[in-house]
Design a protein around this motif. Structure first.
Motif, short mmCIF file in Angstrom:
data_model
loop_
_atom_site.label_atom_id
_atom_site.label_comp_id
_atom_site.label_asym_id
_atom_site.label_seq_id
_atom_site.Cartn_x
_atom_site.Cartn_y
_atom_site.Cartn_z
N THR A 30 0.85 -1.18 0.00
CA THR A 30 0.00 0.00 0.00
C THR A 30 0.89 1.23 0.00
OG1 THR A 30 -1.66 -1.22 1.24
CG2 THR A 30 -1.86 1.16 1.23
N LEU A 31 0.69 2.12 -0.98
CA LEU A 31 1.51 3.33 -1.08
C LEU A 31 0.96 4.47 -0.25
CD1 LEU A 31 2.21 3.31 -4.92
CD2 LEU A 31 3.55 2.28 -3.09
N GLY A 32 -0.36 4.46 -0.02
CA GLY A 32 -0.98 5.50 0.77
C GLY A 32 -2.37 5.09 1.18
N VAL A 33 -2.81 5.57 2.35
CA VAL A 33 -4.12 5.24 2.90
C VAL A 33 -4.70 6.48 3.53
CG1 VAL A 33 -5.32 3.88 4.66
CG2 VAL A 33 -3.47 2.85 3.39
N ALA A 34 -6.03 6.64 3.41
CA ALA A 34 -6.75 7.70 4.12
C ALA A 34 -8.07 7.13 4.59
CB ALA A 34 -6.98 8.91 3.20
N GLY A 35 -8.47 7.51 5.80
CA GLY A 35 -9.74 7.04 6.34
C GLY A 35 -9.61 5.66 6.92
N GLY A 36 -10.72 4.92 6.88
CA GLY A 36 -10.77 3.59 7.47
C GLY A 36 -11.52 3.64 8.79
N THR A 37 -11.60 2.49 9.44
CA THR A 37 -12.26 2.40 10.74
C THR A 37 -11.37 1.61 11.68
OG1 THR A 37 -13.42 0.32 10.28
CG2 THR A 37 -14.54 2.35 9.62
N ALA A 38 -11.71 1.68 12.97
CA ALA A 38 -10.94 0.93 13.97
C ALA A 38 -11.13 -0.57 13.78
CB ALA A 38 -11.38 1.34 15.37
N GLU A 39 -12.30 -0.97 13.27
CA GLU A 39 -12.59 -2.39 13.10
C GLU A 39 -11.99 -2.97 11.83
OE1 GLU A 39 -15.40 -0.14 13.25
OE2 GLU A 39 -15.15 -0.15 15.42
N LEU A 40 -11.63 -2.13 10.88
CA LEU A 40 -11.18 -2.62 9.58
C LEU A 40 -9.82 -2.03 9.24
CD1 LEU A 40 -12.49 -4.11 6.92
CD2 LEU A 40 -12.31 -1.80 6.08
N ASP A 41 -8.83 -2.89 9.07
CA ASP A 41 -7.50 -2.44 8.68
C ASP A 41 -7.48 -2.29 7.16
OD1 ASP A 41 -4.79 -2.22 7.95
OD2 ASP A 41 -4.16 -3.35 9.72
N LEU A 42 -7.53 -1.06 6.71
CA LEU A 42 -7.61 -0.76 5.29
C LEU A 42 -6.39 -1.26 4.53
CD1 LEU A 42 -9.44 0.57 3.22
CD2 LEU A 42 -8.34 2.73 3.72
N THR A 43 -5.24 -1.25 5.17
CA THR A 43 -4.02 -1.74 4.53
C THR A 43 -4.13 -3.23 4.22
OG1 THR A 43 -2.72 -0.07 5.68
CG2 THR A 43 -1.51 -1.92 4.75
N ILE A 44 -4.67 -4.01 5.16
CA ILE A 44 -4.85 -5.45 4.93
C ILE A 44 -5.90 -5.69 3.85
CG2 ILE A 44 -5.65 -7.61 5.97
CD1 ILE A 44 -4.32 -6.63 8.59
#
Length: 123
Positions: A30-44
Motif C-alpha cells: 500500500t503506497l498511501g491510505v486515508a480514512g478507514g475504521t478501527a474495526e477494519l485495517d484498510l491496509t490489509i
C-alpha cells in the motif's frame, strides 16, 4: 495533476467514503491510505484485493481480451468496494481501492468521481 496525499483526500470527500488506498498490485504494498475504521485495517483489505486484480488480469489474458479494466465492484451487505486500476503511465501496476457506505453513497456518482481522482493522480 495531484500528488498522492491530495488524491487520497479528494477520494475521501466522495459521499459515503469510508476509506481509500493506493496499492501496487504486483507486490501488494500500500503506497498511501486515508480514512478507514478501527474495526477494519484498510491496509490489509487493500493488500488482499491485489489477488482480485491479479486474477482478473490473468483471466483477461487467458481469454485474449484486448481491453482494460475500468473498475471492479464488490458489493457487501453494507458497503461497496471499488477497485480502479490506475491507467496513467506513472501509475502502471497500481490501483485505487475505495470503500463506501452503501447507505450514504451514490454508486454511479462515486465511480465517476473516483475516475476523476485517478485521472488527476500523479506519482
Amino acid at each position: 495533476m495531484a500528488n498522492l496525499d491530495v488524491s487520497l483526500k479528494s477520494a475521501l470527500q466522495i459521499d459515503g467514503a469510508i476509506g481509500v488506498a493506493v496499492v501496487d498490485y504486483t507486490s501488494g504494498m500500500t503506497l498511501g491510505v486515508a480514512g478507514g475504521t478501527a474495526e477494519l485495517d484498510l491496509t490489509i483489505a487493500a493488500a488482499g484485493n491485489t489477488d482480485v486484480v491479479r486474477a482478473k488480469m490473468r483471466t483477461m489474458e487467458m481469454l485474449n481480451l484486448d481491453d482494460e479494466i475500468e473498475d471492479i465492484l464488490i458489493t457487501l451487505g453494507t458497503q461497496y468496494h471499488i477497485i480502479r486500476p490506475v491507467t496513467t503511465r506513472s501509475g502502471k501496476g497500481l490501483f485505487l481501492y475505495l470503500m463506501l457506505s452503501k447507505n450514504r453513497a451514490n454508486l454511479a456518482l462515486a465511480r465517476h468521481q473516483l475516475r476523476g481522482v485517478e485521472e488527476q493522480l500523479e506519482l
